[in-house]
Design a protein around this motif. Structure first.
Motif, mmCIF file in Angstrom:
data_model
loop_
_atom_site.group_PDB
_atom_site.id
_atom_site.type_symbol
_atom_site.label_atom_id
_atom_site.label_comp_id
_atom_site.label_asym_id
_atom_site.label_seq_id
_atom_site.Cartn_x
_atom_site.Cartn_y
_atom_site.Cartn_z
ATOM 1 N N ILE A 445 -18.915 30.488 -23.247
ATOM 2 C CA ILE A 445 -20.117 29.839 -22.711
ATOM 3 C C ILE A 445 -19.743 28.903 -21.557
ATOM 4 O O ILE A 445 -20.407 28.877 -20.511
ATOM 5 C CB ILE A 445 -20.854 29.074 -23.828
ATOM 6 N N LEU A 446 -18.664 28.133 -21.734
ATOM 7 C CA LEU A 446 -18.189 27.275 -20.640
ATOM 8 C C LEU A 446 -17.772 28.112 -19.428
ATOM 9 O O LEU A 446 -18.028 27.726 -18.282
ATOM 10 C CB LEU A 446 -17.009 26.429 -21.124
ATOM 11 N N MET A 447 -17.121 29.250 -19.706
ATOM 12 C CA MET A 447 -16.717 30.134 -18.614
ATOM 13 C C MET A 447 -17.931 30.621 -17.835
ATOM 14 O O MET A 447 -17.953 30.614 -16.595
ATOM 15 C CB MET A 447 -15.936 31.317 -19.191
ATOM 16 N N GLY A 448 -18.990 31.047 -18.549
ATOM 17 C CA GLY A 448 -20.209 31.508 -17.881
ATOM 18 C C GLY A 448 -20.877 30.398 -17.094
ATOM 19 O O GLY A 448 -21.382 30.622 -15.979
ATOM 20 N N ALA A 449 -20.885 29.170 -17.648
ATOM 21 C CA ALA A 449 -21.502 28.034 -16.966
ATOM 22 C C ALA A 449 -20.760 27.697 -15.671
ATOM 23 O O ALA A 449 -21.387 27.465 -14.622
ATOM 24 C CB ALA A 449 -21.529 26.820 -17.895
ATOM 25 N N THR A 450 -19.422 27.671 -15.735
ATOM 26 C CA THR A 450 -18.644 27.367 -14.521
ATOM 27 C C THR A 450 -18.785 28.475 -13.479
ATOM 28 O O THR A 450 -18.785 28.199 -12.276
ATOM 29 C CB THR A 450 -17.162 27.179 -14.870
ATOM 30 N N MET A 451 -18.931 29.709 -13.955
ATOM 31 C CA MET A 451 -19.133 30.818 -13.016
ATOM 32 C C MET A 451 -20.466 30.658 -12.286
ATOM 33 O O MET A 451 -20.576 30.904 -11.079
ATOM 34 C CB MET A 451 -19.095 32.140 -13.778
ATOM 35 N N LEU A 452 -21.496 30.211 -13.010
ATOM 36 C CA LEU A 452 -22.809 29.983 -12.410
ATOM 37 C C LEU A 452 -22.762 28.830 -11.413
ATOM 38 O O LEU A 452 -23.325 28.925 -10.308
ATOM 39 C CB LEU A 452 -23.828 29.687 -13.514
ATOM 40 N N ILE A 453 -22.066 27.749 -11.778
ATOM 41 C CA ILE A 453 -21.938 26.603 -10.878
ATOM 42 C C ILE A 453 -21.225 27.003 -9.587
ATOM 43 O O ILE A 453 -21.656 26.654 -8.480
ATOM 44 C CB ILE A 453 -21.180 25.452 -11.578
ATOM 45 N N GLN A 454 -20.138 27.752 -9.750
ATOM 46 C CA GLN A 454 -19.382 28.194 -8.571
ATOM 47 C C GLN A 454 -20.231 29.077 -7.678
ATOM 48 O O GLN A 454 -20.182 28.971 -6.446
ATOM 49 C CB GLN A 454 -18.127 28.936 -9.015
ATOM 50 N N GLN A 455 -21.024 29.925 -8.298
ATOM 51 C CA GLN A 455 -21.880 30.827 -7.534
ATOM 52 C C GLN A 455 -22.943 30.049 -6.768
ATOM 53 O O GLN A 455 -23.267 30.374 -5.626
ATOM 54 C CB GLN A 455 -22.538 31.828 -8.487
ATOM 55 N N LYS A 456 -23.489 29.003 -7.406
ATOM 56 C CA LYS A 456 -24.505 28.181 -6.763
ATOM 57 C C LYS A 456 -23.929 27.398 -5.585
ATOM 58 O O LYS A 456 -24.603 27.160 -4.577
ATOM 59 C CB LYS A 456 -25.081 27.199 -7.787
ATOM 60 N N MET A 457 -22.664 26.995 -5.707
ATOM 61 C CA MET A 457 -22.022 26.194 -4.659
ATOM 62 C C MET A 457 -21.574 27.030 -3.475
ATOM 63 O O MET A 457 -21.416 26.511 -2.369
ATOM 64 C CB MET A 457 -20.801 25.468 -5.233
ATOM 65 N N THR A 458 -21.351 28.326 -3.702
ATOM 66 C CA THR A 458 -20.803 29.193 -2.660
ATOM 67 C C THR A 458 -21.905 29.654 -1.715
ATOM 68 O O THR A 458 -22.935 30.168 -2.172
ATOM 69 C CB THR A 458 -20.120 30.415 -3.274
ATOM 70 N N PRO A 459 -21.732 29.485 -0.410
ATOM 71 C CA PRO A 459 -22.736 29.960 0.547
ATOM 72 C C PRO A 459 -22.932 31.474 0.413
ATOM 73 O O PRO A 459 -21.975 32.211 0.170
ATOM 74 C CB PRO A 459 -22.128 29.601 1.909
ATOM 75 N N SER A 460 -24.164 31.899 0.571
ATOM 76 C CA SER A 460 -24.467 33.321 0.425
ATOM 77 C C SER A 460 -25.233 33.818 1.631
ATOM 78 O O SER A 460 -26.077 33.102 2.190
ATOM 79 C CB SER A 460 -25.291 33.558 -0.844
ATOM 80 N N THR A 461 -24.918 35.040 2.039
ATOM 81 C CA THR A 461 -25.642 35.675 3.143
ATOM 82 C C THR A 461 -26.668 36.674 2.617
ATOM 83 O O THR A 461 -27.313 37.362 3.390
ATOM 84 C CB THR A 461 -24.657 36.408 4.067
ATOM 85 N N ALA A 462 -26.806 36.764 1.293
ATOM 86 C CA ALA A 462 -27.734 37.720 0.714
ATOM 87 C C ALA A 462 -29.165 37.196 0.808
ATOM 88 O O ALA A 462 -29.412 35.990 0.896
ATOM 89 C CB ALA A 462 -27.377 37.963 -0.750
ATOM 90 N N ASP A 463 -30.123 38.120 0.770
ATOM 91 C CA ASP A 463 -31.524 37.704 0.768
ATOM 92 C C ASP A 463 -31.881 37.158 -0.615
ATOM 93 O O ASP A 463 -31.130 37.308 -1.580
ATOM 94 C CB ASP A 463 -32.433 38.882 1.155
ATOM 95 N N PRO A 464 -33.032 36.483 -0.752
ATOM 96 C CA PRO A 464 -33.399 35.859 -2.032
ATOM 97 C C PRO A 464 -33.391 36.810 -3.215
ATOM 98 O O PRO A 464 -32.982 36.427 -4.320
ATOM 99 C CB PRO A 464 -34.812 35.332 -1.752
ATOM 100 N N THR A 465 -33.814 38.044 -3.005
ATOM 101 C CA THR A 465 -33.827 39.013 -4.110
ATOM 102 C C THR A 465 -32.409 39.307 -4.593
ATOM 103 O O THR A 465 -32.123 39.327 -5.797
ATOM 104 C CB THR A 465 -34.503 40.324 -3.686
ATOM 105 N N GLN A 466 -31.516 39.527 -3.622
ATOM 106 C CA GLN A 466 -30.122 39.806 -3.984
ATOM 107 C C GLN A 466 -29.473 38.604 -4.662
ATOM 108 O O GLN A 466 -28.676 38.747 -5.588
ATOM 109 C CB GLN A 466 -29.342 40.193 -2.729
ATOM 110 N N GLN A 467 -29.835 37.399 -4.223
ATOM 111 C CA GLN A 467 -29.270 36.191 -4.842
ATOM 112 C C GLN A 467 -29.700 36.075 -6.301
ATOM 113 O O GLN A 467 -28.916 35.669 -7.166
ATOM 114 C CB GLN A 467 -29.709 34.958 -4.058
ATOM 115 N N LYS A 468 -30.938 36.447 -6.593
ATOM 116 C CA LYS A 468 -31.415 36.405 -7.979
ATOM 117 C C LYS A 468 -30.674 37.422 -8.844
ATOM 118 O O LYS A 468 -30.352 37.163 -10.000
ATOM 119 C CB LYS A 468 -32.914 36.684 -8.021
#
Length: 514
Positions: A445-468
């Motif tokens: 669960i901690l691993m999944g949470a940190t993965m989500l945090i890292q993903q949120k912090m990382t800049p993305s060039t994807a459109d909103p649908t792809q980001q979801k």
């Protein structure tokens, strides 16, 4: 190129999900008799399956072969050294069981390895004599190490035309037995490792069953796929039966004629063929301890399968054990190793993250170009390339750090899932076994949470649908990792935390530069 970079990134993530998911499903639901896994090594053309004319196995019909029992009573002989306790039987001059003293089962008892209907080191030839049922005379006067560095047990049997003498020689500190056979009147005969001898646990094993080392090539065989006898002649260094952590093996000292893997009651038997005369071989019943097995210089260390990236895995494994020798805790050693492995990639990851940040900031201009040249793809591509050159951006650079780390990741993944050193190795608090899943699922669960945090912090060039869609990945990984070894989840968790720290540093640096 922007779409290509995103697709490459998605392909990497999905590949990891497939790898982990298949591993989870395999270990949880795999049943060899119904769902055989694919063999790693197919039988080569020159090694066509052949039906041996000299082999005959006992079946449920007792009248087919009769045990030969003269005026000798059944007897078991126990030989015990520093690392294991072996029970020999004078019925067939075979190995009945082996206890590994330093390795415990879930109840705290020594691991016990034994065979099924066909005992280990049985002699197999034809249906006229069931050699596995012959009651041998036994000399166990030297079966202890009292006043000696060796223990010796000798079995004898003769009926006038056939004579068999089998000697077992043990030393004080090894998981091996030297076997010397003096045989006459039989001709060709086979010595088999017996049914499942050396296999303790099939449930969580990446592979269990027969394995052969031919030259430098490790050949795994799937028991459910062996429908006819398969022979190997030249270049075989040893034959073995394995599970995840333990194995048994025959290592010929004198030349064997050939080696054969045979189907038997839905399972397999693996055997070496010898001729009349004096034959010598070693029998190992041991843990998969890489350093220990390497010292014998017969290639037994290859029973430990480091996978495709073994050239990376072996030095990492050595370094992990070196760290353990200093800190005395494999959990802490995994944390240190994870951080040290990430350090060489810091400059590459930094450049990739900066590039992704610039690319993210450039999105409004890119969207404007897409709208302006939506009916002219070639012009759109040209204008986008000009924009990338102007702002010195490589849209593929964001994927490069992930691609470069994949070999290291897979090497560590293999180490942390097969290393017997992690078996029942405690970390801290509720983690008492780094080779088993987290009993409370806290680490996944901690691993999944940190993965989500890292993903949120990382800049993305994807459109909103792809980001979801990408936000689903941490959830998928969390569920996949629930049943994975705690050591592997710990590695991934620390890797994520390191990535978060690195991303935070980059984001602050970019913010300050602005």
């Amino acid at each position: 190129m922007e779409k290509t970079g995103l697709r490459a990134f998605l392909a990497v993530i999905l590949s990891m999900v497939i790898l982990f998911g298949s591993q989870y499903l395999y270990t949880k639901y795999y049943k060899p008799q119904n769902q055989p896994v694919q063999q790693k090594e197919e039988v080569k053309k020159e090694e066509k399956p052949v039906t041996s004319q000299i082999l005959h196995f006992p079946s449920d019909k007792k009248e087919e072969t009769k045990p030969i029992v003269k005026d000798v009573k059944y007897k078991e002989v126990v030989v015990e050294n520093e690392v294991f306790k072996v029970v020999l039987s004078n019925e067939g001059a075979t190995i009945k069981s082996v206890e590994l003293k330093k390795y415990k089962d879930s109840n705290g008892n020594p691991i016990k390895l034994s065979s099924g209907q066909i005992p280990a080191i049985s002699i197999i030839k034809d249906g006229k004599v069931d050699y596995a049922k012959i009651i041998f005379n036994v000399d166990d006067s030297k079966a202890t190490f009292k006043n000696s560095t060796e223990a010796v047990v000798v079995f004898n049997w003769s009926d006038g035309s056939i004579s068999i003498k089998r000697s077992f020689i043990f030393n004080k500190a090894d998981y091996s037995m030297d076997v010397k056979e003096e045989v006459s009147g039989i001709g060709s005969y086979y010595v088999t490792l017996g049914e499942d001898f050396g296999i303790f646990d099939k449930t969580n094993a990446p592979h269990w069953g027969p394995v052969i080392l031919k030259e430098a090539q490790r050949i795994e065989l799937n028991p459910s796929k062996i429908k006819e006898p398969v022979t190997y002649k030249e270049g075989v260094k040893w034959i073995a039966q394995e599970d995840k952590y333990f194995f048994s093996a025959i290592v010929p000292v004198s030349k064997a004629q050939q080696f054969v893997v045979l189907p038997y009651n839905g399972n397999t038997l693996i055997a070496a063929e010898f001729q009349d005369g004096i034959n010598q071989y070693k029998v190992f019943t041991a843990p998969k301890d890489y350093d220990y097995l390497k010292k014998f210089n017969v290639g037994l260390e290859h029973i430990v399968d480091f996978g495709f990236f073994s050239i990376i895995a072996r030095p990492l494994f050595w370094f992990l054990k070196l760290l353990y020798s200093f800190v005395g805790n494999y959990g802490i050693a995994i944390i240190i190793l994870t951080i040290l492995v990430r350090i060489p990639f810091i400059p590459i990851v930094n450049r990739g993250q900066k590039s992704m940040q610039k690319l993210s900031e450039l999105q409004p201009k890119l969207l404007q170009l897409k709208e302006q040249y939506k009916n002219d793809p070639q012009r759109l591509q040209k204008e986008m390339m000009e924009l990338y050159r102007k702002y010195k951006i490589n849209p593929m650079s964001g994927c490069l750090p992930i691609l470069l780390q994949i070999p290291v990741f897979f090497a560590l993944y293999k180490i942390l899932t097969i290393a017997i050193e992690l078996r029942q190795a405690p970390f801290m608090l509720w983690i008492h076994d780094l080779s088993a899943k987290d009993p409370y699922y806290i680490l996944p669960i901690l691993m999944g949470a940190t993965m989500l945090i890292q993903q949120k912090m990382t800049p993305s060039t994807a459109d909103p649908t792809q980001q979801k869609i990408m936000l689903i990945m941490p959830v998928v990984f969390t569920f996949v990792f629930l049943s994975f070894p705690s050591g592997l989840v710990l590695y991934w968790l620390v890797n994520n935390i390191f990535g978060i720290a690195q991303q935070f540093y980059i984001n602050q640096k970019i913010k300050k530069a602005k």
